[in-house]
Design an enzyme around this catalytic site. Sequence first.
Site, PDB file in Angstrom:
ATOM      1  N   ALA A   1      38.786 -57.188 -12.317  1.00  0.00           N
ATOM      2  CA  ALA A   1      38.431 -57.786 -13.604  1.00  0.00           C
ATOM      3  C   ALA A   1      37.281 -58.781 -13.468  1.00  0.00           C
ATOM      4  O   ALA A   1      36.592 -59.088 -14.443  1.00  0.00           O
ATOM      5  CB  ALA A   1      39.654 -58.495 -14.184  1.00  0.00           C
ATOM      6  N   LYS A   2      37.084 -59.285 -12.264  1.00  0.00           N
ATOM      7  CA  LYS A   2      36.115 -60.359 -12.053  1.00  0.00           C
ATOM      8  C   LYS A   2      34.670 -59.909 -12.233  1.00  0.00           C
ATOM      9  O   LYS A   2      33.768 -60.744 -12.385  1.00  0.00           O
ATOM     10  CB  LYS A   2      36.300 -60.967 -10.664  1.00  0.00           C
ATOM     11  CG  LYS A   2      37.683 -61.538 -10.410  1.00  0.00           C
ATOM     12  CD  LYS A   2      37.970 -62.754 -11.254  1.00  0.00           C
ATOM     13  CE  LYS A   2      39.245 -63.450 -10.815  1.00  0.00           C
ATOM     14  NZ  LYS A   2      39.482 -64.682 -11.553  1.00  0.00           N
ATOM     15  N   ASP A   3      34.428 -58.593 -12.210  1.00  0.00           N
ATOM     16  CA  ASP A   3      33.059 -58.110 -12.444  1.00  0.00           C
ATOM     17  C   ASP A   3      32.530 -58.582 -13.794  1.00  0.00           C
ATOM     18  O   ASP A   3      31.345 -58.875 -13.945  1.00  0.00           O
ATOM     19  CB  ASP A   3      33.022 -56.578 -12.419  1.00  0.00           C
ATOM     20  CG  ASP A   3      33.281 -56.000 -11.041  1.00  0.00           C
ATOM     21  OD1 ASP A   3      33.473 -56.779 -10.098  1.00  0.00           O
ATOM     22  OD2 ASP A   3      33.291 -54.760 -10.918  1.00  0.00           O
TER      23      ASP A   3
ATOM     24  N   ALA B   1      31.483 -62.215 -13.633  1.00  0.00           N
ATOM     25  CA  ALA B   1      30.389 -62.408 -12.673  1.00  0.00           C
ATOM     26  C   ALA B   1      29.037 -62.187 -13.358  1.00  0.00           C
ATOM     27  O   ALA B   1      28.109 -62.999 -13.224  1.00  0.00           O
ATOM     28  CB  ALA B   1      30.552 -61.453 -11.494  1.00  0.00           C
TER      29      ALA B   1
END
Length: 326
Positions: free
Chosen positions: A43-45, A48
């Site tokens: 999910a961090k994409d 970012a």
Amino acid sequence: MEYAENILGTIGNTPLVKMNKLTAEIDALVLAKYETFNPGNSAKDRMAVKMIEDAEASGKLQPGGTIIEGTSGNTGMGLALVAIIKGYKMICVLSDKQSKEKMDILRAVGSEVVVCPTDVEPTDPRSYYSTSKRLAAETPNSWYVNQYDNPSNAQAHYESTGPEIWKQTDGKITHFVVGVGTGGTISGVAKYLKEQNPDIKIWGIDTYGSVFKKYHETGIFDENEIYSYVTEGIGEDILPENVDFSLIDGFTKVTDKDAAIYTRRLAKEEGMFLGNSAGAAVKGLLQLKEHFKKDDVVVVLFHDHGSRYVGKMFNDEWMKKMGYID
């Protein structure tokens, strides 16, 4: 012809997948928001890209600069992918409890990896919080991301993850369940969903050794609650600015052992090869089952991929050493 201009164009629009065996005792429809379909497998994409684009727009991140971040691995991976496409250097600062796989993956995509001890206070100069800040101060033309307090983190999920879930459930979602670390996912999604329907309940999954649950219930930051734990990616010994407690209806805590066992069960019973926090989320979901009714639609978000934990939760010897299996 259909194609993305670069790998960043494939971020988002991840599927919802119905859960079956592990949630058989829950009356409601349980749907998994499957974030491993993002190119960095987490999910961090989403945040970012948002954090970097906002830093470029504000002038905090200059051409040819160095991005520096303290991460449990997934944010580092997302940032590293964006850094490659946009031409930045990347330094990831991790605590030594993170899996070797995460460190190796970050190096594989060109990041410099700095490893810090876990069992120190956040204010200790050796901690990964302090080390990140020090490196940013020492490195010319650098930008310290600070995902914990960077508002672009939650904003990314407000702009993308929340609207996707609302649309995919045709506005029928009644509960959102997710592990809480930096707070960006839960707060961004919760803000969007509650704007659409204030009756939607938001549940955070916490871990023992973290301060979130007690702080939410009492307003007390209890340092006696803080101790080292194994579960990766959720819980904190600080209160990140991205955790908007006013949007969260409640927390449930999951043990390290349960998180590890349910991570394995997800793979073997649902065919879902996922990370440690997904196991915690499923066990937390089962602990909350009395809150769900027959016609409810419960969405649980799974953050990252099982490949980052093959030396830990998916390794029998490690599980035996930890006392999690016989």
